[in-house]
Design a protein around this motif. Structure first.
Motif, mmCIF file in Angstrom:
data_model
loop_
_atom_site.group_PDB
_atom_site.id
_atom_site.type_symbol
_atom_site.label_atom_id
_atom_site.label_comp_id
_atom_site.label_asym_id
_atom_site.label_seq_id
_atom_site.Cartn_x
_atom_site.Cartn_y
_atom_site.Cartn_z
ATOM 1 N N ASP A 189 38.335 116.085 -39.120
ATOM 2 C CA ASP A 189 38.285 116.602 -40.527
ATOM 3 C C ASP A 189 37.238 117.662 -40.841
ATOM 4 O O ASP A 189 37.060 118.265 -41.448
ATOM 5 C CB ASP A 189 38.603 115.600 -41.458
ATOM 6 C CG ASP A 189 39.941 115.122 -41.553
ATOM 7 O OD1 ASP A 189 40.915 115.728 -41.253
ATOM 8 O OD2 ASP A 189 40.262 114.130 -42.137
ATOM 9 N N LYS A 190 35.822 116.602 -40.168
ATOM 10 C CA LYS A 190 34.810 117.406 -40.542
ATOM 11 C C LYS A 190 34.402 118.769 -39.842
ATOM 12 O O LYS A 190 33.862 119.475 -40.226
ATOM 13 C CB LYS A 190 33.674 116.219 -40.101
ATOM 14 C CG LYS A 190 32.034 116.626 -40.643
ATOM 15 C CD LYS A 190 31.239 115.610 -40.360
ATOM 16 C CE LYS A 190 29.745 115.808 -40.831
ATOM 17 N NZ LYS A 190 28.755 114.752 -40.723
ATOM 18 N N LYS A 191 35.087 118.715 -38.527
ATOM 19 C CA LYS A 191 35.127 119.860 -37.647
ATOM 20 C C LYS A 191 35.917 121.036 -38.548
ATOM 21 O O LYS A 191 35.314 122.016 -38.476
ATOM 22 C CB LYS A 191 35.666 119.801 -36.046
ATOM 23 C CG LYS A 191 35.041 118.872 -35.396
ATOM 24 C CD LYS A 191 36.042 118.487 -34.179
ATOM 25 C CE LYS A 191 35.496 117.406 -32.859
ATOM 26 N NZ LYS A 191 36.124 117.421 -31.810
ATOM 27 N N ARG A 192 37.142 120.651 -38.884
ATOM 28 C CA ARG A 192 37.498 121.681 -39.434
ATOM 29 C C ARG A 192 36.977 122.209 -41.033
ATOM 30 O O ARG A 192 36.778 123.327 -41.208
ATOM 31 C CB ARG A 192 39.170 120.989 -40.063
ATOM 32 C CG ARG A 192 40.155 121.105 -39.139
ATOM 33 C CD ARG A 192 41.462 120.598 -39.459
ATOM 34 N NE ARG A 192 42.350 120.144 -38.183
ATOM 35 C CZ ARG A 192 42.581 119.004 -38.122
ATOM 36 N NH1 ARG A 192 41.902 117.908 -38.835
ATOM 37 N NH2 ARG A 192 43.293 118.570 -37.079
ATOM 38 N N ILE A 207 29.862 116.635 -33.395
ATOM 39 C CA ILE A 207 30.669 116.298 -34.271
ATOM 40 C C ILE A 207 31.836 115.719 -33.610
ATOM 41 O O ILE A 207 32.544 116.510 -32.755
ATOM 42 C CB ILE A 207 30.992 117.419 -35.400
ATOM 43 C CG1 ILE A 207 29.703 117.993 -35.846
ATOM 44 C CG2 ILE A 207 32.001 116.722 -36.423
ATOM 45 C CD1 ILE A 207 28.997 117.120 -36.733
ATOM 46 N N GLN A 208 32.541 114.552 -33.949
ATOM 47 C CA GLN A 208 33.524 113.925 -33.515
ATOM 48 C C GLN A 208 34.754 114.088 -34.432
ATOM 49 O O GLN A 208 35.810 114.020 -34.003
ATOM 50 C CB GLN A 208 33.285 112.491 -32.974
ATOM 51 C CG GLN A 208 32.165 112.518 -31.912
ATOM 52 C CD GLN A 208 32.623 112.674 -30.593
ATOM 53 O OE1 GLN A 208 33.909 112.869 -30.350
ATOM 54 N NE2 GLN A 208 31.692 112.958 -29.720
ATOM 55 N N ASP A 209 34.349 113.520 -35.756
ATOM 56 C CA ASP A 209 35.479 113.674 -36.623
ATOM 57 C C ASP A 209 36.436 114.857 -36.909
ATOM 58 O O ASP A 209 35.612 116.122 -37.310
ATOM 59 C CB ASP A 209 34.869 113.233 -37.968
ATOM 60 C CG ASP A 209 35.854 113.175 -38.994
ATOM 61 O OD1 ASP A 209 35.946 114.048 -39.788
ATOM 62 O OD2 ASP A 209 36.399 112.197 -39.157
ATOM 63 N N ASP A 242 40.080 119.645 -31.820
ATOM 64 C CA ASP A 242 40.396 119.129 -30.552
ATOM 65 C C ASP A 242 39.510 119.593 -29.274
ATOM 66 O O ASP A 242 39.458 119.165 -28.349
ATOM 67 C CB ASP A 242 41.898 119.494 -29.898
ATOM 68 C CG ASP A 242 42.927 118.769 -30.784
ATOM 69 O OD1 ASP A 242 42.584 117.831 -31.435
ATOM 70 O OD2 ASP A 242 43.879 119.562 -31.405
ATOM 71 N N TRP A 243 38.307 120.114 -29.796
ATOM 72 C CA TRP A 243 37.343 120.701 -28.586
ATOM 73 C C TRP A 243 36.172 120.225 -28.997
ATOM 74 O O TRP A 243 35.870 119.681 -30.149
ATOM 75 C CB TRP A 243 37.273 122.320 -28.864
ATOM 76 C CG TRP A 243 38.402 123.168 -28.546
ATOM 77 C CD1 TRP A 243 39.531 122.841 -27.757
ATOM 78 C CD2 TRP A 243 38.998 124.492 -29.203
ATOM 79 N NE1 TRP A 243 40.572 123.736 -27.692
ATOM 80 C CE2 TRP A 243 39.860 124.987 -28.799
ATOM 81 C CE3 TRP A 243 38.266 125.386 -29.989
ATOM 82 C CZ2 TRP A 243 40.811 126.077 -29.007
ATOM 83 C CZ3 TRP A 243 38.788 126.531 -30.374
ATOM 84 C CH2 TRP A 243 39.972 126.859 -29.733
ATOM 85 N N LEU A 244 35.199 120.241 -27.926
ATOM 86 C CA LEU A 244 34.097 119.837 -28.076
ATOM 87 C C LEU A 244 33.344 120.692 -29.155
ATOM 88 O O LEU A 244 33.542 121.828 -29.079
ATOM 89 C CB LEU A 244 33.147 119.937 -26.949
ATOM 90 C CG LEU A 244 31.773 119.581 -27.062
ATOM 91 C CD1 LEU A 244 31.707 118.267 -26.296
ATOM 92 C CD2 LEU A 244 30.835 120.443 -25.990
ATOM 93 N N PHE A 245 32.775 119.993 -30.210
ATOM 94 C CA PHE A 245 32.244 120.624 -31.364
ATOM 95 C C PHE A 245 30.812 120.283 -31.544
ATOM 96 O O PHE A 245 30.274 119.146 -31.714
ATOM 97 C CB PHE A 245 33.207 120.355 -32.683
ATOM 98 C CG PHE A 245 32.808 120.896 -33.799
ATOM 99 C CD1 PHE A 245 33.733 121.872 -34.234
ATOM 100 C CD2 PHE A 245 31.718 120.760 -34.706
ATOM 101 C CE1 PHE A 245 33.704 122.586 -35.380
ATOM 102 C CE2 PHE A 245 31.461 121.419 -35.749
ATOM 103 C CZ PHE A 245 32.289 122.637 -36.215
ATOM 104 N N LEU A 246 29.904 121.379 -31.411
ATOM 105 C CA LEU A 246 28.635 121.390 -31.725
ATOM 106 C C LEU A 246 28.141 121.965 -33.052
ATOM 107 O O LEU A 246 28.690 123.158 -33.173
ATOM 108 C CB LEU A 246 27.583 121.867 -30.444
ATOM 109 C CG LEU A 246 27.991 121.233 -29.140
ATOM 110 C CD1 LEU A 246 27.146 122.410 -28.075
ATOM 111 C CD2 LEU A 246 27.737 119.877 -29.131
ATOM 112 N N ALA A 247 27.189 121.390 -33.825
ATOM 113 C CA ALA A 247 26.994 122.140 -35.148
ATOM 114 C C ALA A 247 25.374 122.077 -35.226
ATOM 115 O O ALA A 247 24.699 121.130 -34.761
ATOM 116 C CB ALA A 247 27.397 121.374 -36.114
ATOM 117 N N ALA A 248 24.994 123.109 -35.718
ATOM 118 C CA ALA A 248 23.467 123.206 -36.256
ATOM 119 C C ALA A 248 23.163 122.692 -37.671
ATOM 120 O O ALA A 248 23.570 123.178 -38.709
ATOM 121 C CB ALA A 248 23.080 124.782 -35.973
ATOM 122 N N GLU A 249 22.301 121.442 -37.574
ATOM 123 C CA GLU A 249 22.450 120.766 -39.043
ATOM 124 C C GLU A 249 21.084 121.114 -39.537
ATOM 125 O O GLU A 249 19.943 121.151 -38.584
ATOM 126 C CB GLU A 249 22.551 119.265 -38.616
ATOM 127 C CG GLU A 249 22.443 118.678 -39.907
ATOM 128 C CD GLU A 249 22.656 117.014 -39.794
ATOM 129 O OE1 GLU A 249 22.761 116.495 -40.802
ATOM 130 O OE2 GLU A 249 22.702 116.627 -38.788
#
Length: 151
Positions: free
Chosen positions: A9-12, A5-7, A41-48
């Motif tokens: 707001d979506k990360k938050r 995830i790059q966005d 501000d960090w590299l954010f990986l999500a399990a979708e």
């Protein structure tokens, strides 16, 4: 499926929804809010899964050769289904691709709390090795266990 995830707001939003559901591990509100803010501000990986997010993991740099698994959460109803392992595997790939040689993670030392004992066993199962315990890093009741792995 693990996605980056790059966005911001979506990360938050993803981290807030998941961390607020995991109060056994993230009960201190100011610490939880710090993670939510910092993860933007960090590299954010999500399990979708089916258009929703079951878990996430953030990596941050702690040295020119080391990335830290800074925060991770998987919704309880998805525990023990391999999502956490998949997140860690993707984080290892991302850290290695970014040129890091090591990955570390901090948690509460084994034997202090049942929830964190499960967390310790999870990290060991992912291939992390015990590095050092800092008894007063957080506070006396929560000795900090650092695990590391070569990438």
């Amino acid at each position: 499926m693990i996605v980056q995830i790059q966005d911001k707001d979506k990360k938050r939003a993803i981290s807030r929804r998941i961390l607020e559901a995991l109060t056994e591990w993230f009960e201190v509100e100011e610490s939880r809010e710090q993670y939510i803010n910092d993860c933007a501000d960090w590299l954010f990986l999500a399990a979708e899964e089916n258009g929703d997010y079951a878990g996430f993991l953030c990596l941050k740099e702690t040295g020119k050769d080391t990335a830290e698994l800074a925060v991770m959460g998987v919704l309880k109803e998805h525990h023990r289904h391999g999502i956490g392992m998949k997140l860690v595997e993707k984080a290892k790939e991302a850290a290695k691709a970014a040129g890091y040689s090591f990955m570390q993670v901090k948690t509460v030392q084994m034997g202090k709390y049942e929830e964190y004992d499960r967390t310790n066993l999870f990290y060991l199962g992912c291939g992390f090795k015990e590095f050092e315990v800092f008894p007063l890093y957080w506070d006396e009741a929560n000795p900090c266990q650092i695990y590391v792995m070569a990438l």
